[in-house]
Design a protein around this motif. Structure first.
Motif, mmCIF file in Angstrom:
data_model
loop_
_atom_site.group_PDB
_atom_site.id
_atom_site.type_symbol
_atom_site.label_atom_id
_atom_site.label_comp_id
_atom_site.label_asym_id
_atom_site.label_seq_id
_atom_site.Cartn_x
_atom_site.Cartn_y
_atom_site.Cartn_z
ATOM 1 N N ASN A 19 0.874 -1.170 0.000
ATOM 2 C CA ASN A 19 0.000 0.000 0.000
ATOM 3 C C ASN A 19 0.912 1.221 0.000
ATOM 4 O O ASN A 19 1.473 1.599 1.025
ATOM 5 C CB ASN A 19 -0.910 0.007 1.235
ATOM 6 C CG ASN A 19 -1.884 1.174 1.220
ATOM 7 O OD1 ASN A 19 -1.596 2.237 0.701
ATOM 8 N ND2 ASN A 19 -3.048 0.980 1.826
ATOM 9 N N ARG A 21 0.140 4.337 -0.695
ATOM 10 C CA ARG A 21 -0.522 5.589 -0.293
ATOM 11 C C ARG A 21 -0.257 6.714 -1.288
ATOM 12 O O ARG A 21 0.177 7.810 -0.922
ATOM 13 C CB ARG A 21 -0.081 6.008 1.116
ATOM 14 C CG ARG A 21 -0.586 5.135 2.226
ATOM 15 C CD ARG A 21 -2.106 5.138 2.313
ATOM 16 N NE ARG A 21 -2.644 6.442 2.631
ATOM 17 C CZ ARG A 21 -2.834 6.879 3.880
ATOM 18 N NH1 ARG A 21 -2.524 6.092 4.912
ATOM 19 N NH2 ARG A 21 -3.338 8.061 4.103
ATOM 20 N N GLU A 48 -3.869 1.452 -3.414
ATOM 21 C CA GLU A 48 -4.097 2.861 -3.090
ATOM 22 C C GLU A 48 -3.117 3.747 -3.870
ATOM 23 O O GLU A 48 -2.443 4.614 -3.324
ATOM 24 C CB GLU A 48 -3.986 3.140 -1.586
ATOM 25 C CG GLU A 48 -4.602 4.467 -1.194
ATOM 26 C CD GLU A 48 -4.583 4.759 0.294
ATOM 27 O OE1 GLU A 48 -5.014 5.858 0.677
ATOM 28 O OE2 GLU A 48 -4.136 3.888 1.076
ATOM 29 N N ARG A 50 -3.945 5.886 -6.353
ATOM 30 C CA ARG A 50 -4.567 7.205 -6.597
ATOM 31 C C ARG A 50 -4.177 7.799 -7.958
ATOM 32 O O ARG A 50 -4.295 9.012 -8.169
ATOM 33 C CB ARG A 50 -4.202 8.193 -5.500
ATOM 34 C CG ARG A 50 -4.548 7.741 -4.093
ATOM 35 C CD ARG A 50 -4.014 8.721 -3.068
ATOM 36 N NE ARG A 50 -4.239 8.263 -1.699
ATOM 37 C CZ ARG A 50 -3.727 8.869 -0.631
ATOM 38 N NH1 ARG A 50 -2.971 9.948 -0.775
ATOM 39 N NH2 ARG A 50 -3.966 8.394 0.583
ATOM 40 N N ARG A 81 -7.091 2.171 -7.800
ATOM 41 C CA ARG A 81 -6.854 1.630 -6.467
ATOM 42 C C ARG A 81 -5.823 0.503 -6.474
ATOM 43 O O ARG A 81 -5.018 0.374 -5.560
ATOM 44 C CB ARG A 81 -8.167 1.122 -5.858
ATOM 45 C CG ARG A 81 -9.183 2.230 -5.595
ATOM 46 C CD ARG A 81 -10.544 1.674 -5.228
ATOM 47 N NE ARG A 81 -10.522 0.901 -3.991
ATOM 48 C CZ ARG A 81 -10.668 1.422 -2.769
ATOM 49 N NH1 ARG A 81 -10.825 2.726 -2.631
ATOM 50 N NH2 ARG A 81 -10.674 0.652 -1.697
ATOM 51 N N TYR A 122 -7.577 -4.363 -1.816
ATOM 52 C CA TYR A 122 -7.544 -3.038 -1.186
ATOM 53 C C TYR A 122 -8.970 -2.732 -0.749
ATOM 54 O O TYR A 122 -9.779 -2.180 -1.498
ATOM 55 C CB TYR A 122 -7.013 -1.958 -2.122
ATOM 56 C CG TYR A 122 -7.014 -0.594 -1.464
ATOM 57 C CD1 TYR A 122 -6.537 -0.434 -0.160
ATOM 58 C CD2 TYR A 122 -7.508 0.522 -2.121
ATOM 59 C CE1 TYR A 122 -6.555 0.798 0.461
ATOM 60 C CE2 TYR A 122 -7.521 1.765 -1.510
ATOM 61 C CZ TYR A 122 -7.042 1.892 -0.214
ATOM 62 O OH TYR A 122 -7.075 3.119 0.407
ATOM 63 N N ASN A 156 -8.049 -3.199 5.601
ATOM 64 C CA ASN A 156 -8.603 -2.023 6.283
ATOM 65 C C ASN A 156 -9.413 -2.364 7.529
ATOM 66 O O ASN A 156 -10.256 -1.568 7.962
ATOM 67 C CB ASN A 156 -9.452 -1.191 5.315
ATOM 68 C CG ASN A 156 -8.755 0.096 4.916
ATOM 69 O OD1 ASN A 156 -8.186 0.783 5.764
ATOM 70 N ND2 ASN A 156 -8.768 0.412 3.634
#
Length: 303
Positions: A19, A21, A48, A50, A81, A122, A156
């Protein structure tokens, strides 16, 4: 002359998941390239990311080079994602289905005869939307059946009370839903090393919060994975540019025994004293079980 078994070793296969970010900054892209290089992995998944669809090709070309890649941007409302890249010289990765929370694939090593299903995760940080993921995993479980299946990524949500540090040990309803899903699809954590708390919620500089350490990224497998890859293990590496740690899955060299056929040098039988020698030894009385008798006489013949 009889030859013993030999070992045919396949190269170690590695898979990474992180991940990141946000993979728009060049610094993040460089770290993913560094992870691929240092871990020597053949498959790398970033979640993740983006990254917007219009920039996806440019970012993937920089990060993965001549690797093949797939993304779930068509299933996402915002930025991409999940992005998966793989070395086509090492593996074949067939993406079977994807949503905004999971990418199901079938991975086969080119230089070996092993293959396994892999679901890159994710999960949403919304409890209601995450229930949809549990339903999707249960559906895919019916496709996998007893075949090897690796489920890896950011869920998560914690699975156990001890997965959270600096917090009372409580079991929440989202944790119960996650645990019910894990039981239904029959997966569990594979052997692992490295950090245990792999997500670091850093405290605000001006606030009283001391931060939270949690275990919400996991590498899990079904019984078929352990059966076909008994030495598979996950390494949770140190923190880098993300508040999540990279996960590297290693499939150690699979030793395949290859038995060579029994070979006899025919020229020995042409020697005039060969058959009389065999006859003399074989006529000797050796007490014991049949196999012991045969082995003893063979040893005498050899001398």
């Amino acid at each position: 002359m009889e030859m013993g078994p030999t070992l045919n070793l396949f190269p170690m296969f590695k898979l990474a998941c992180w991940n990141i970010r946000g993979m728009n900054p060049t610094s993040k892209q460089d770290e993913v390239k560094k992870l691929i290089r240092n871990s020597n992995c053949s498959v790398c998944c970033t979640v993740e990311t983006r990254v917007l669809s219009k920039k996806l090709d440019k970012v993937c070309n920089y990060v993965f080079g001549n690797w093949y890649r797939a993304a779930n941007n068509s299933s996402c409302l915002g930025g991409t994602r999940i992005v998966v890249g793989w070395d086509p010289n090492e593996v074949i990765c067939n993406v079977m289905h994807h949503t905004d929370q999971v990418m199901h694939s079938l991975i086969k090593q080119i230089n070996g005869n092993k293959r396994f299903f892999c679901s890159f995760i994710y999960a949403s940080n919304n409890d209601t939307r995450r229930k949809k993921l549990w339903e999707e995993l249960l559906t895919f479980r019916n496709i996998v059946n007893d075949s090897p299946w690796l489920v890896i990524g950011d869920f998560n949500v914690s699975l156990n009370p001890e997965d959270r540090c600096s917090c009372p040990s409580v079991v929440t309803s989202p944790m119960c839903a996650f645990r019910e899903c894990v039981n239904d699809i029959e997966i569990e954590d594979i052997n692992q090393s490295g950090l245990f708390y792999i997500w670091n919620q850093k405290p605000h500089a001006t606030g009283p919060d001391v931060g939270v350490l949690k275990n919400i990224d996991r590498a899990m497998g079904n019984p078929g994975l352990v059966t076909h890859f008994p030495r598979v293990f996950a390494e949770f590496q140190p923190y880098g540019v993300s508040d999540h740690t990279p996960i590297v899955i290693s499939f150690p060299n699979m030793a395949k025994k290859k038995i060579k056929p029994y070979r006899f040098n025919n020229h020995l039988a042409e020697k005039p004293n060969f058959l009389p020698l065999i006859k003399d030894v074989w006529c000797e009385h050796v007490p014991g079980y049949t196999m012991f008798i045969v082995v003893t006489k063979l040893k005498k013949v050899k001398k």
